[in-house]
Design a protein around this motif. Structure first.
Motif, PDB file in Angstrom:
ATOM      1  N   VAL A 144       0.883  -1.174   0.000  1.00  0.00           N
ATOM      2  CA  VAL A 144       0.000   0.000   0.000  1.00  0.00           C
ATOM      3  C   VAL A 144       0.917   1.219   0.000  1.00  0.00           C
ATOM      4  O   VAL A 144       1.248   1.775   1.056  1.00  0.00           O
ATOM      5  N   PRO A 145       1.379   1.630  -1.191  1.00  0.00           N
ATOM      6  CA  PRO A 145       2.408   2.685  -1.260  1.00  0.00           C
ATOM      7  C   PRO A 145       2.046   3.964  -0.540  1.00  0.00           C
ATOM      8  O   PRO A 145       2.923   4.657  -0.018  1.00  0.00           O
ATOM      9  N   VAL A 146       0.756   4.273  -0.484  1.00  0.00           N
ATOM     10  CA  VAL A 146       0.369   5.565   0.089  1.00  0.00           C
ATOM     11  C   VAL A 146       0.698   5.650   1.574  1.00  0.00           C
ATOM     12  O   VAL A 146       0.955   6.734   2.108  1.00  0.00           O
ATOM     13  N   CYS A 147       0.739   4.510   2.277  1.00  0.00           N
ATOM     14  CA  CYS A 147       1.067   4.537   3.711  1.00  0.00           C
ATOM     15  C   CYS A 147       2.457   5.110   3.930  1.00  0.00           C
ATOM     16  O   CYS A 147       2.670   5.965   4.800  1.00  0.00           O
ATOM     17  N   GLU A 148       3.413   4.633   3.145  1.00  0.00           N
ATOM     18  CA  GLU A 148       4.770   5.136   3.289  1.00  0.00           C
ATOM     19  C   GLU A 148       4.871   6.575   2.784  1.00  0.00           C
ATOM     20  O   GLU A 148       5.648   7.379   3.318  1.00  0.00           O
ATOM     21  N   LEU A 149       4.075   6.922   1.778  1.00  0.00           N
ATOM     22  CA  LEU A 149       4.072   8.303   1.292  1.00  0.00           C
ATOM     23  C   LEU A 149       3.625   9.269   2.387  1.00  0.00           C
ATOM     24  O   LEU A 149       4.218  10.335   2.580  1.00  0.00           O
ATOM     25  N   PHE A 150       2.579   8.908   3.099  1.00  0.00           N
ATOM     26  CA  PHE A 150       2.111   9.768   4.187  1.00  0.00           C
ATOM     27  C   PHE A 150       3.180   9.882   5.278  1.00  0.00           C
ATOM     28  O   PHE A 150       3.384  10.952   5.857  1.00  0.00           O
ATOM     29  N   PHE A 151       3.839   8.775   5.567  1.00  0.00           N
ATOM     30  CA  PHE A 151       4.868   8.805   6.604  1.00  0.00           C
ATOM     31  C   PHE A 151       6.054   9.670   6.164  1.00  0.00           C
ATOM     32  O   PHE A 151       6.608  10.438   6.952  1.00  0.00           O
ATOM     33  N   THR A 152       6.433   9.549   4.891  1.00  0.00           N
ATOM     34  CA  THR A 152       7.578  10.303   4.377  1.00  0.00           C
ATOM     35  C   THR A 152       7.283  11.792   4.280  1.00  0.00           C
ATOM     36  O   THR A 152       8.096  12.625   4.704  1.00  0.00           O
ATOM     37  N   HIS A 153       6.119  12.149   3.729  1.00  0.00           N
ATOM     38  CA  HIS A 153       5.842  13.556   3.428  1.00  0.00           C
ATOM     39  C   HIS A 153       5.095  14.295   4.533  1.00  0.00           C
ATOM     40  O   HIS A 153       5.219  15.518   4.652  1.00  0.00           O
ATOM     41  N   LEU A 154       4.306  13.557   5.321  1.00  0.00           N
ATOM     42  CA  LEU A 154       3.537  14.213   6.386  1.00  0.00           C
ATOM     43  C   LEU A 154       4.053  13.844   7.772  1.00  0.00           C
ATOM     44  O   LEU A 154       3.655  14.475   8.764  1.00  0.00           O
ATOM     45  N   GLY A 155       4.899  12.823   7.858  1.00  0.00           N
ATOM     46  CA  GLY A 155       5.456  12.421   9.139  1.00  0.00           C
ATOM     47  C   GLY A 155       4.466  11.763  10.068  1.00  0.00           C
ATOM     48  O   GLY A 155       4.624  11.814  11.295  1.00  0.00           O
TER      49      GLY A 155
END
Length: 463
Positions: A405-416
């Motif tokens: 689920v790529p978006v999970c890591e995207l949120f962690f990377t960009h929104l912390g």
């Protein structure tokens, strides 16, 4: 029932009709001819958020399929929660295996059948209805809420990284609640703690400038298919371990406690085999089937092609052969590092066997995803667990996702911030397959669950 739950009950029929409307939009994100339908789905979602009482609704361009934004930010002193889901769907092929047209939703035996019914339109609509119930019954929300619903999840969200990086302030939040998730069974809840990452590689083997007669040239000219088969066989050993140098270097081993938690999740191996139609299970030695799927990295061939594939026989020596493979990754593997290691393995294998009489090339393909995990003790996980205990009358299993689920890591990377999965799909609901469906009982239970979750998250801060 509290007022919001009473509102849900009194509008159940209308909500079901709206679900059918939503499912009738053929928003297949991978098909260029359906780009207008993905946009139409975005417009439907925007209007539905407006009707629910959300504010600042906007269909945002991404350079690809759009994102729908909305917010309601009047809960002073409370956390800000970002709600996530996606309104695009997978293609419908093979069409002939559907019992009814995939974008003409029908209800049979308490189930709604349509493409996207479970993944993710049915699940995504649920939190919108919960927001409406809270806003219409009390005039406000127990927490501050932002919404990000996207139209490109099924193609890997290619524009979302740059989009999120540019819109970091707008989507700033304390954590994300994702409707793109599920439960263990109709009677057993679960909480997801991780999902695997992803990388992909294509291998091309090219020989003569044209296909050759296998009788005239066979035995004198290298066959690209033969070379490819030998190369692919070198990628794994007989124990199911990947032989690519460095593949396991950054893998974080499972702890004894983690293995115990996985073992507590029910698993019937015979039933699993019967469901899949296989005589035996296979994989990396030393791990259970569930551990292999949830918490170990893999390298799998997804497609191999070349030469004649029609009916009968054609005595051809093909000019080229190809393969695509993907790796599922676990913490702390990096998709760029792993795909580079696979490419390097291919190149070294070919160099060590020169002259092969063919050209061997490998290249990484787009669509990387980092592995993702969230602590079981995360406050939002604890809130979700409490709601699930109340609804199901039992503790949720702690599970891991074998997919990405790529978006999970995207949120962690960009929104912390971490993402908590809170959906109600079940494994048997044929997502990505013909006759996809969603249980109406899950559709209704999910609405109540989301109301309770938002209220509990607000109560946690207040107390």
């Amino acid at each position: 029932m509290n007022p919001a739950e009473e509102y849900l009950a009194s509008n159940r029929s209308r909500f079901q009709d709206e679900l059918l409307q939503f499912l009738s939009i053929p928003s297949v994100s991978s098909e260029p001819g359906n780009a207008g339908d993905v946009e139409r789905a975005a417009q439907w979602v925007a209007e539905r958020l407006r009707a629910a009482g959300m504010e600042h609704i906007e269909i945002m361009p991404t350079g690809g399929h759009p994102v729908v934004y909305a917010d309601h930010l009047h809960a002073e002193g409370q956390p800000t929660v970002l709600l996530y889901g996606h309104f695009d769907t997978q293609p419908v092929d093979p069409l002939e295996l559907w019992s009814s047209p995939p974008f003409e939703p029908v209800i049979r035996d308490g189930r709604v059948y349509a493409r996207g019914a479970c993944d993710d339109k049915g699940n995504m609509l649920i939190p919108i209805l919960a927001l409406e119930a809270l806003l219409k019954s009390s005039g406000g929300l127990p927490v501050n809420v932002k919404v990000l619903f996207e139209g490109q999840e099924e193609i890997g969200s290619p524009q979302l990284p740059q989009f999120l990086a540019a819109e970091r302030e707008r989507f700033a939040c304390d954590y994300v609640l994702s409707a793109d998730s599920g439960q263990y069974s109709e009677t057993e809840p679960c909480l997801g703690l991780s999902c695997r990452g992803l990388c992909a590689v294509q291998i091309d083997v090219r020989g003569a400038r044209t296909d050759l007669h296998s009788g005239v040239y066979g035995g004198a000219v290298a066959n690209p298919l033969h070379v490819l088969v030998g190369l692919l066989a070198s990628l794994r050993d007989g124990e199911g371990r990947v032989t690519v140098e460095g593949f396991y270097d950054r893998v974080v081993p499972l702890t004894a406690e983690e293995r115990d938690a996985i073992a507590r999740v029910p698993f019937d191996e015979e039933a699993y085999q019967a469901q899949l139609g296989v005589e035996a299970l296979a994989g990396e030695a030393g791990y259970s089937p569930v551990e292999r799927v949830w918490a170990r990295p893999t390298l799998e061939l997804n497609g191999v092609w070349g030469g004649f594939q029609g009916e009968g026989v054609k005595t051809v020596l093909p000019k080229e052969a190809h393969a695509k493979l993907t790796c599922r990754l676990v913490a702390d593997q990096d998709p760029v590092e792993v795909s580079s290691a696979v490419v390097r393995h291919v190149e070294q294998w070919a160099e060590s066997r020169q002259p092969l009489g063919v050209r061997v090339e490998a290249r990484a393909l787009p669509g990387n995803a980092l592995p993702y995990s969230v602590p079981a003790e995360h406050p939002a996980n604890q809130a979700a667990a409490a709601v699930l205990r109340e609804l199901y009358g039992r503790e949720p299993y702690l599970v891991r996702g074998g997919g990405s689920v790529p978006v999970c890591e995207l949120f962690f990377t960009h929104l912390g911030v971490h993402t908590i999965g809170f959906g109600f799909g079940l494994d048997d609901e044929q997502i990505h397959a013909p006759d996809e469906f969603f249980r109406l009982s899950s559709f209704e239970r999910g609405q109540t669950a989301w109301v309770k979750l938002l209220q509990r998250v607000g109560d946690q801060i207040a107390n």
